[in-house]
Enzyme design. Sequence first.
Site, PDB file in Angstrom:
ATOM      1  N   ALA A  67     -32.360 -25.214  13.457  1.00 29.94           N
ATOM      2  CA  ALA A  67     -31.672 -26.444  13.852  1.00 29.94           C
ATOM      3  C   ALA A  67     -32.477 -27.107  14.958  1.00 29.94           C
ATOM      4  CB  ALA A  67     -30.281 -26.102  14.368  1.00 29.94           C
ATOM      5  N   GLY A 111     -31.525 -21.984  11.210  1.00 31.09           N
ATOM      6  CA  GLY A 111     -31.042 -22.834  10.120  1.00 31.09           C
ATOM      7  C   GLY A 111     -32.035 -22.916   8.963  1.00 31.09           C
ATOM      8  N   GLU A 114     -31.225 -19.966   6.994  1.00 30.25           N
ATOM      9  CA  GLU A 114     -29.920 -20.216   6.368  1.00 30.25           C
ATOM     10  C   GLU A 114     -30.081 -21.155   5.181  1.00 30.25           C
ATOM     11  OE1 GLU A 114     -28.041 -21.441  10.057  1.00 30.25           O
ATOM     12  OE2 GLU A 114     -26.756 -19.661  10.004  1.00 30.25           O
ATOM     13  N   GLU A 134     -30.787 -17.315  16.891  1.00 28.77           N
ATOM     14  CA  GLU A 134     -29.734 -18.030  17.640  1.00 28.77           C
ATOM     15  C   GLU A 134     -29.292 -17.247  18.875  1.00 28.77           C
ATOM     16  OE1 GLU A 134     -29.763 -17.491  14.364  1.00 28.77           O
ATOM     17  OE2 GLU A 134     -29.360 -19.368  13.322  1.00 28.77           O
TER      18      GLU A 134
END
Length: 260
Positions: A67, A111, A114, A134
């Site tokens: 992210a 992300g 993911e 994270e």
Amino acid sequence: MSNYETITVERRGKVAVLTINRPDKLNALNKQVHTEGVAALEELRRDETIRVLVITGSGEKSFIAGADISEFQDQTPITQRDLFNEKTFFNSIDAFPKPVIAMVNGFCLGGGNELAMACDLRICSENARFAQPEINLGIMCGGGGTQRLTHLIGEGRSMEMVLTGDMIDAQTAEKIGLVNHVYSADKLEAKTMELAEKIAEKAPIALQLSKEAVKFASRSNLDEGLRREVDLFAICFSTEDKQEGVSAFLEKRKPVFKGR
Ligand code: COA
């Protein structure tokens, strides 16, 4: 196809290649990437000429470095929750009816991992690195990381990646089942396209229903899954492509599937 700023979409016959195009930020996923990614998938979903989607990152260093951390600064719990409860890129990929291959060409973090896990297959280069980092930011996975990773590689290994945030290399990712294949960087694209083109020749409806059945396996129990498979199998018998596939076998020729 619409014009996008943070992604590019290229059609190569029956295969579309969607590239996250923020190489100066190692293709980090900001809000605009999510919005444009969702819109592009909607266009590709409706495009009958496209049968397989490949997703990759721009440049040679990174697939997606997670992210966009700079956007976390101004997020409140509510805005962040709304954002991830909306139609995210992750969820649109997960719900995309055609096969999706992540072509992982470098860092595949947070992300990024993911997103790769929301795809159906993951092919990576030898220089790819995977992590859910994270925890190092004082937060945790929010785009499906704890769930999809655990389904893919099992609780013990998932727990180690999520709790340490450590990177694993491509060989380890292949060994634990996080990726399907590893190739040298110079062969990655050709090998991925070879696989995509092979799948693109199969019957589109049977591909879609097969995807649905396999995904259902990790979201249901065995009895429900077996019943769902029988129903989906039966639906294949309503298609012209089933007639074509069976006739072609009996006539000793190659089938030509039309997606009907
Ligand atoms: N969000 C926002 N920007 C990011 C980013 C991210 N997730 N990852 C990298 N970038 C940016 C860097 O800030 C830098 O921008 P700048 O040139 O304007 O300073 C640029 O991308 C290049 O990254 P840099 O850190 O200089 O490259 P590196 O080779 O030294 O390190 C990484 C590469 C991937 C190890 C490092 O960038 C990193 O740890 N990124 C964050 C990964 C992460 O925690 N992702 C999960 C987020 S939840």
